[in-house]
Design an enzyme around this catalytic site. Structure first.
Site, PDB file in Angstrom:
ATOM      1  N   LYS A  77      28.391  23.349  40.379  1.00  0.00           N
ATOM      2  CA  LYS A  77      29.469  22.667  41.106  1.00  0.00           C
ATOM      3  C   LYS A  77      28.966  22.136  42.445  1.00  0.00           C
ATOM      4  N   CYS A 166      45.638  34.760  46.674  1.00  0.00           N
ATOM      5  CA  CYS A 166      44.196  34.925  46.511  1.00  0.00           C
ATOM      6  C   CYS A 166      43.703  36.199  47.199  1.00  0.00           C
ATOM      7  N   MET A 167      43.743  36.225  48.519  1.00  0.00           N
ATOM      8  CA  MET A 167      43.120  37.318  49.264  1.00  0.00           C
ATOM      9  C   MET A 167      44.118  38.273  49.917  1.00  0.00           C
ATOM     10  N   MET A 335      39.855  38.748  41.875  1.00  0.00           N
ATOM     11  CA  MET A 335      41.268  38.625  41.503  1.00  0.00           C
ATOM     12  C   MET A 335      41.749  39.629  40.466  1.00  0.00           C
ATOM     13  N   GLY A 372      37.669  34.373  47.587  1.00  0.00           N
ATOM     14  CA  GLY A 372      37.786  33.321  46.586  1.00  0.00           C
ATOM     15  C   GLY A 372      37.474  31.953  47.141  1.00  0.00           C
ATOM     16  N   GLN A 373      38.343  31.476  48.014  1.00  0.00           N
ATOM     17  CA  GLN A 373      38.188  30.124  48.542  1.00  0.00           C
ATOM     18  C   GLN A 373      37.207  30.122  49.722  1.00  0.00           C
TER      19      GLN A 373
HETATM   20  N1  LIG Z   1      47.384  31.448  36.431  1.00  0.00           N
HETATM   21  C1  LIG Z   1      46.692  31.552  37.566  1.00  0.00           C
HETATM   22  N2  LIG Z   1      47.088  30.866  38.647  1.00  0.00           N
HETATM   23  C2  LIG Z   1      46.418  31.009  39.813  1.00  0.00           C
HETATM   24  C3  LIG Z   1      45.289  31.847  39.906  1.00  0.00           C
HETATM   25  C4  LIG Z   1      44.875  32.546  38.736  1.00  0.00           C
HETATM   26  O1  LIG Z   1      43.868  33.287  38.731  1.00  0.00           O
HETATM   27  N3  LIG Z   1      45.602  32.378  37.598  1.00  0.00           N
HETATM   28  N4  LIG Z   1      44.608  31.967  41.081  1.00  0.00           N
HETATM   29  C5  LIG Z   1      45.316  31.683  42.329  1.00  0.00           C
HETATM   30  C6  LIG Z   1      44.307  31.515  43.403  1.00  0.00           C
HETATM   31  S1  LIG Z   1      43.270  32.825  43.713  1.00  0.00           S
HETATM   32  C7  LIG Z   1      44.171  30.386  44.106  1.00  0.00           C
HETATM   33  S2  LIG Z   1      43.062  30.343  45.389  1.00  0.00           S
HETATM   34  C8  LIG Z   1      45.042  29.233  43.838  1.00  0.00           C
HETATM   35  C9  LIG Z   1      44.370  27.895  44.031  1.00  0.00           C
HETATM   36  O2  LIG Z   1      45.344  26.937  43.857  1.00  0.00           O
HETATM   37  P1  LIG Z   1      45.367  25.524  44.555  1.00  0.00           P
HETATM   38  O3  LIG Z   1      44.955  25.594  45.939  1.00  0.00           O
HETATM   39  O4  LIG Z   1      46.750  25.017  44.300  1.00  0.00           O
HETATM   40  O5  LIG Z   1      44.332  24.727  43.629  1.00  0.00           O
HETATM   41  P2  LIG Z   1      43.216  23.678  44.024  1.00  0.00           P
HETATM   42  O6  LIG Z   1      42.896  22.925  42.806  1.00  0.00           O
HETATM   43  O7  LIG Z   1      42.115  24.358  44.698  1.00  0.00           O
HETATM   44  O8  LIG Z   1      43.989  22.746  45.016  1.00  0.00           O
HETATM   45  C10 LIG Z   1      43.385  22.182  46.147  1.00  0.00           C
HETATM   46  C11 LIG Z   1      43.916  20.770  46.276  1.00  0.00           C
HETATM   47  O9  LIG Z   1      43.416  20.218  47.482  1.00  0.00           O
HETATM   48  C12 LIG Z   1      42.838  18.949  47.228  1.00  0.00           C
HETATM   49  N5  LIG Z   1      41.815  18.742  48.269  1.00  0.00           N
HETATM   50  C13 LIG Z   1      40.487  18.967  48.219  1.00  0.00           C
HETATM   51  N6  LIG Z   1      39.932  18.799  49.425  1.00  0.00           N
HETATM   52  C14 LIG Z   1      40.931  18.444  50.265  1.00  0.00           C
HETATM   53  C15 LIG Z   1      40.999  18.179  51.652  1.00  0.00           C
HETATM   54  O10 LIG Z   1      40.008  18.228  52.384  1.00  0.00           O
HETATM   55  N7  LIG Z   1      42.226  17.894  52.166  1.00  0.00           N
HETATM   56  C16 LIG Z   1      43.357  17.850  51.401  1.00  0.00           C
HETATM   57  N8  LIG Z   1      44.519  17.578  51.982  1.00  0.00           N
HETATM   58  N9  LIG Z   1      43.314  18.075  50.077  1.00  0.00           N
HETATM   59  C17 LIG Z   1      42.127  18.398  49.530  1.00  0.00           C
HETATM   60  C18 LIG Z   1      42.348  19.020  45.809  1.00  0.00           C
HETATM   61  O11 LIG Z   1      42.260  17.737  45.239  1.00  0.00           O
HETATM   62  C19 LIG Z   1      43.428  19.892  45.142  1.00  0.00           C
HETATM   63  O12 LIG Z   1      44.501  19.137  44.639  1.00  0.00           O
HETATM   64  O13 LIG Z   1      45.534  29.301  42.496  1.00  0.00           O
HETATM   65  C20 LIG Z   1      46.251  30.478  42.235  1.00  0.00           C
HETATM   66  N10 LIG Z   1      46.846  30.334  40.917  1.00  0.00           N
HETATM   67  N1  LIG Z   2      33.794  28.403  38.963  1.00  0.00           N
HETATM   68  C1  LIG Z   2      34.742  28.756  39.824  1.00  0.00           C
HETATM   69  N2  LIG Z   2      34.452  29.636  40.806  1.00  0.00           N
HETATM   70  C2  LIG Z   2      35.432  30.030  41.650  1.00  0.00           C
HETATM   71  C3  LIG Z   2      36.741  29.485  41.591  1.00  0.00           C
HETATM   72  C4  LIG Z   2      37.003  28.528  40.562  1.00  0.00           C
HETATM   73  O1  LIG Z   2      38.113  27.993  40.443  1.00  0.00           O
HETATM   74  N3  LIG Z   2      35.983  28.212  39.705  1.00  0.00           N
HETATM   75  N4  LIG Z   2      37.699  29.886  42.452  1.00  0.00           N
HETATM   76  C5  LIG Z   2      37.362  30.720  43.582  1.00  0.00           C
HETATM   77  C6  LIG Z   2      38.533  31.523  43.937  1.00  0.00           C
HETATM   78  S1  LIG Z   2      39.713  30.843  44.977  1.00  0.00           S
HETATM   79  C7  LIG Z   2      38.693  32.784  43.521  1.00  0.00           C
HETATM   80  S2  LIG Z   2      40.084  33.662  43.985  1.00  0.00           S
HETATM   81  C8  LIG Z   2      37.649  33.487  42.781  1.00  0.00           C
HETATM   82  C9  LIG Z   2      38.172  34.292  41.587  1.00  0.00           C
HETATM   83  O2  LIG Z   2      37.104  34.995  41.051  1.00  0.00           O
HETATM   84  P1  LIG Z   2      37.315  36.110  39.944  1.00  0.00           P
HETATM   85  O3  LIG Z   2      38.400  37.032  40.331  1.00  0.00           O
HETATM   86  O4  LIG Z   2      35.994  36.688  39.653  1.00  0.00           O
HETATM   87  O5  LIG Z   2      37.795  35.239  38.674  1.00  0.00           O
HETATM   88  P2  LIG Z   2      39.039  35.304  37.670  1.00  0.00           P
HETATM   89  O6  LIG Z   2      38.600  34.580  36.461  1.00  0.00           O
HETATM   90  O7  LIG Z   2      40.278  34.840  38.342  1.00  0.00           O
HETATM   91  O8  LIG Z   2      39.316  36.843  37.323  1.00  0.00           O
HETATM   92  C10 LIG Z   2      38.351  37.849  37.302  1.00  0.00           C
HETATM   93  C11 LIG Z   2      38.504  38.843  36.192  1.00  0.00           C
HETATM   94  O9  LIG Z   2      39.628  39.699  36.356  1.00  0.00           O
HETATM   95  C12 LIG Z   2      39.812  40.274  35.090  1.00  0.00           C
HETATM   96  N5  LIG Z   2      41.034  41.085  34.981  1.00  0.00           N
HETATM   97  C13 LIG Z   2      42.210  40.766  34.402  1.00  0.00           C
HETATM   98  N6  LIG Z   2      43.059  41.813  34.447  1.00  0.00           N
HETATM   99  C14 LIG Z   2      42.419  42.819  35.071  1.00  0.00           C
HETATM  100  C15 LIG Z   2      42.781  44.172  35.417  1.00  0.00           C
HETATM  101  O10 LIG Z   2      43.878  44.667  35.152  1.00  0.00           O
HETATM  102  N7  LIG Z   2      41.832  44.909  36.063  1.00  0.00           N
HETATM  103  C16 LIG Z   2      40.595  44.434  36.347  1.00  0.00           C
HETATM  104  N8  LIG Z   2      39.735  45.244  36.970  1.00  0.00           N
HETATM  105  N9  LIG Z   2      40.238  43.181  36.012  1.00  0.00           N
HETATM  106  C17 LIG Z   2      41.131  42.368  35.392  1.00  0.00           C
HETATM  107  C18 LIG Z   2      39.795  39.067  34.194  1.00  0.00           C
HETATM  108  O11 LIG Z   2      39.573  39.397  32.837  1.00  0.00           O
HETATM  109  C19 LIG Z   2      38.685  38.238  34.814  1.00  0.00           C
HETATM  110  O12 LIG Z   2      37.468  38.337  34.109  1.00  0.00           O
HETATM  111  O13 LIG Z   2      36.694  32.563  42.295  1.00  0.00           O
HETATM  112  C20 LIG Z   2      36.212  31.648  43.261  1.00  0.00           C
HETATM  113  N10 LIG Z   2      35.131  30.947  42.613  1.00  0.00           N
HETATM  114  S1  SF4 Z   3      29.388  28.019  47.371  1.00  0.00           S
HETATM  115 FE1  SF4 Z   3      29.997  28.742  45.320  1.00  0.00          FE
HETATM  116  S2  SF4 Z   3      30.447  26.865  44.204  1.00  0.00           S
HETATM  117 FE2  SF4 Z   3      29.217  26.270  45.985  1.00  0.00          FE
HETATM  118  S3  SF4 Z   3      27.115  26.259  45.295  1.00  0.00           S
HETATM  119 FE3  SF4 Z   3      27.501  28.273  46.163  1.00  0.00          FE
HETATM  120  S4  SF4 Z   3      28.102  29.520  44.418  1.00  0.00           S
HETATM  121 FE4  SF4 Z   3      28.310  27.381  43.765  1.00  0.00          FE
HETATM  122 MO   LIG Z   4      41.610  32.216  45.157  1.00  0.00          MO
END
Ligand SMILES: Nc1nc2c(c(=O)[nH]1)N[C@H]1C(S)=C(S)[C@@H](COP(=O)(O)OP(=O)(O)OC[C@H]3O[C@@H](n4cnc5c(=O)[nH]c(N)nc54)[C@H](O)[C@@H]3O)O[C@H]1N2
Ligand SMILES: Nc1nc2c(c(=O)[nH]1)N[C@H]1C(S)=C(S)[C@@H](COP(=O)(O)OP(=O)(O)OC[C@H]3O[C@@H](n4cnc5c(=O)[nH]c(N)nc54)[C@H](O)[C@@H]3O)O[C@H]1N2
Ligand code: SF4
Ligand SMILES: [Mo]
Length: 754
Positions: A77, A166-167, A335, A372-373
């Protein structure tokens, strides 16, 4: 299970797909026609340093920064970032709604409209008629300005954001246990750990460059053990020496049973407990070690195994490896622990394991929550970007904290509202109820990512609601609902600071001009402030000026980085706080005497948890409690959602990148072959997944490593919204939703061959 060297290499090469990129030399060196600008990856909380290559005013390349923690490595990425800037769905000019249509507008028209709607709403209905929903991907200066504008300018605490999704549970875990937010350890601990305890984190796909470091340690260290707790097998569990699969949500029982074994087998550090630990239950720190030992008696491995549906001997092995004397243990989680109705408890139960063994605050021994973010921590802490917060852990409900911030912001006493605002899900419920009339959404895509999303999609389109969306792309599942869409400058088109997992701050420099008419969010927010009579409160002409003020707010707090001047940030390849003076090198391990500048040099013990009045960390007595929704006869399958390596959240960026779009762009329903057979489902069949809230169709994929009785799917597909199905129940402490667990049924719709 041990893993062969070949498998090892396959894991790093295929799952993490890392690209080692060359060394550019100087911060702004030129090679050939290319100018290299020092920056940071825009995606995950690993925060990889990189250089942006600019040629003819366009970003043409990136290279990993060999002097940063990532040693020049980037994942796919990061390596493909240049492509997203010129992607076809970039939003290039403002849009305003005319009936069913969003039509092109000038900046003047769009901003004029927003300012008048916000001012009208405040005048007619009071400050709480407006609100802001922000992002852990926004730059610190952006979140800071938004927070100041809404809380002190408009006088509302309707200011929350996606860090809540997220956090929030990690933060509540740290604050409850140590009194202050943020990990005490650092990435270097990964090079020293003998045992990795990875739970609820798919590190290989979500923090790939850190995963590479773990793999390297496992390859080179002597008898390094990796324990993975995840209901499903993942690319991360492929390097595990022990993978424990269990019924979703029941790891709380497993953690307590591990503590039971640590006591039963004499693997606890009683001196450490005496010197550094207090005990608590409920919300009070009023228990003793004896109470805790009594509490643990019931949590035998057999009892936990019964609840969790795993083997009792697996729990015993995990505890023995974790607790083995003289072996250093690092825990990593994301997460799988945070997105739970008992996410805060799950976090605290992991901290307990480190505190009872004293495996904390030494190289290789640390509880390290992975962010995460890229700026989920920085923006919330520095910006105060959640509804109950002010900058640096100050609370809106605390009169002294409000007074301090009012003074620092030079606003009259009583300006800041003492009532905490609604957390993310509740913020959208106020829109639904018609209380919140005007919502400004920045750098996040809630129309796809909120749990039980259809409910809140309806709320955003409600008659009388006015929705502003600032995004770099259009259409998104949120911008399509907006009344005004603002084109945001993206990543290398603007400047600001990100703070990642290990308390590391890094500056992203502007490398090119924004695409089309796009503007940096910082500039847009300052413009909105001026147009709504808040120009005196928000006088900044540049992010640099905001940073000066940010430094003044952190001074003297437990998060002090007053020495992180802008000039220093520009030069440095990452700086770790606390960093309280200009000459200070930064702090790798917090709370440690001799390392952390905030611990007095004459402190009598090894660690001082100065976040709490007694200087002790708290071991919390937290029983197992089931998730908010459990499976039953009608909804017999567990539903779990998450991520894949190639895609970022809602896919607005990664699905707009040609190479990444070719890989796993469609969300599929992963099920165990046994369940598939029972349900009459074959690979590629169209299935419908239904919960009490909604239904979504996916193609089914049969995966051996999927836990029988459960379904896993992905969040990045804007045509297949897994959040129609998820539950909007939240943790009562952190208010983070339980995205990882709900109950569903599945039925075949049509054959894949049809
Ligand atoms: N089912 C399910 N839902 C989840 C989660 C999950 O594990 N399962 N995870 C949750 C978590 S941990 C997270 S962090 C959220 C993430 O959820 P979101 O924050 O809603 O998802 P993103 O796609 O990261 O959205 C970022 C947006 O900002 C835009 N963007 C990028 N750069 C910029 C910028 O510089 N300025 C502006 N204004 N816009 C920009 C991108 O195009 C995108 O539309 O989702 C949550 N929702
Ligand atoms: N490629 C990629 N990287 C990312 C992101 C992305 O969108 N794409 N998003 C970023 C963000 S904002 C976040 S928050 C992180 C998320 O990073 P992670 O949390 O590592 O990713 P997820 O896939 O949301 O979920 C992690 C694991 O939780 C497990 N899980 C489900 N239920 C349970 C439970 O009851 N107990 C335990 N112990 N585990 C369970 C799921 O099976 C899954 O494998 O990644 C960050 N990095
Ligand atoms: S910050 Fe995360 S997404 Fe970006 S290069 Fe490093 S591991 Fe990959
Ligand atoms: Mo997140």
């Amino acid at each position: 299970m041990t893993i062969s060297r070949r498998d090892f290499l396959k894991t790093t090469a295929a799952a993490s797909a890392l690209a080692a990129l060359g060394r550019p030399g100087l911060a702004q060196a030129s090679t050939g026609g290319t100018r290299w600008v020092k920056s940071v990856c825009r995606y995950c909380g690993t925060g990889c340093g990189l250089y942006v290559g600019v040629e003819g005013g366009k970003v043409t390349a990136v290279r990993g920064d060999v002097e940063d923690h990532n040693a020049g490595f980037l994942c796919v990425k990061g390596a493909l970032l240049p492509q997203i800037l010129g992607a076809k769905d970039r939003c290039l000019h403002p849009l305003v709604r005319r009936g069913d249509q969003l039509v092109r507008a000038s900046w003047e028209e769009a901003m004029g409209l927003i300012a008048s709607r916000f001012q009208d709403a405040i005048q007619k209905f009071g400050p709480d008629a407006v609100g802001f929903y922000g992002s852990g991907q926004a730059l610190t200066e952006e979140t800071y300005v938004a927070n100041k504008l809404f809380k002190a300018g408009y006088r509302t605490n309707n200011m929350d954001g996606n860090p809540r999704l997220c956090m929030a549970s990690a933060t509540a875990g740290y604050v409850g246990t140590y009194g202050k937010d943020e990990p005490m350890g650092c990435y270097e601990d990964l090079d020293h750990a003998d045992v990795f305890f990875i739970t609820g984190s798919n590190t290989a796909e979500c923090h790939p460059v850190l995963f590479r470091r773990i793999v390297r340690r496992k390859e080179r260290g002597r008898d390094v053990k990796v324990i993975v707790l995840d209901p499903r097998r993942t690319p991360t569990s492929r390097i595990a020496d022990l993978h424990i699969s269990f019924t979703p949500g029941t790891d709380l029982a497993i953690f307590n049973a591990m503590a039971h074994v640590l006591f039963a087998e004499g693997l606890v550090d009683r001196d450490f407990l005496r010197d550094h630990v207090a005990f608590g239950e409920g919300t009070e720190v009023n228990r003793a070690l004896a109470d805790y030992e009594r509490f643990l008696q019931a949590w035998t491995p057999a009892e936990a195994a019964r609840i969790a549906g795993c083997g009792a001997e697996e729990i015993v092995t995990a505890a023995r490896w974790f607790g083995a004397r003289g072996r250093r243990a690092t825990s990593l989680w994301t997460m799988g622990l945070n997105q739970r109705s008992r996410g805060t408890w799950a976090n605290q139960l992991v901290h307990n394991l480190h505190l009872v063994t004293g495996k904390i605050g030494e190289p290789g021994s640390t509880p390290l929550s992975l962010t995460g973010q890229p700026n989920a921590c920085g923006g919330v802490r520095d910006g105060g970007g959640l509804s109950h917060l002010l900058p640096y852990g100050r609370l809106v409900a605390n009169p002294q904290h409000r007074e301090q911030v009012e003074k620092l912001w030079s606003v009259p006493p009583g300006t800041l509202s003492p009532k905490p605002g609604p957390a993310a899900v509740d913020l959208f419920r106020s829109v639904e109820e018609g209380k919140l009339k005007c919502l400004y959404v920045m750098c996040t895509n809630p129309g796809q990512t909120l749990p039980n999303v259809d409910r809140y999609r309806k709320a955003m389109r409600r008659e009388g609601a006015f929705l502003v969306v600032s995004d770099a792309f259009h259409p998104t599942r949120t911008s399509e609902l907006a009344d005004v869409v603002l084109p945001a400058a993206l990543w290398a088109e603007k400047e600001g600071v990100y703070g990642c997992t290990e308390r590391r701050y890094q500056l992203l420099a502007q490398a090119v001009e924004p695409a089309g008419e796009a503007r940096p969010d910082f500039q847009i927010l300052c413009d909105l402030a001026r147009r709504t009579g808040q120009g005196k409160l928000i006088p900044f002409r540049s992010p640099d000026e905001a940073w000066e003020e940010i430094l003044a707010l952190c001074k003297g707090t437990a998060y002090d980085f007053t020495g992180m001047t802008r000039a220093r940030l520009r030069e440095a390849h990452g700086l770790l706080w606390p960093l309280p003076s200009p000459g200070h090198p930064g702090t790798k391990r917090r709370y440690v005497k001799g390392e952390d500048p905030l611990v007095p040099a004459d402190h009598p013990r090894r660690l001082q948890f100065y976040g709490r009045p007694d200087g002790r960390a708290v071991v919390w007595l937290r029983p197992y409690q089931p998730p908010a929704e459990v499976v039953d006869a009608e909804y017999p399958l567990w539903f779990n959602t998450g991520r894949v390596l190639e895609h970022w959240h809602t896919g607005t960026m990664t699905r707009n990148c040609a190479e990444l779009a070719q890989s796993r762009a469609e969300a599929v329903a992963e099920i165990h072959p046994g369940d598939a057979q029972r349900l009459g489902v074959a690979e590629g069949d169209l299935v419908e997944v239904t919960s009490r809230r909604g239904a979504q169709r996916f193609r089914a994929t049969l995966v051996d490593g999927q836990r029988p009785g459960s379904v896993f799917t992905h969040m990045h597909d804007d045509q297949r919204l897994c959040n129609r199905v998820t539950v909007d129940a939240v943790d009562p402490i952190s208010k983070e939703p339980e995205y990882k667990i709900c109950a569903v049924k599945m039925a075949k719709v049509s054959s894949g061959k049809a």
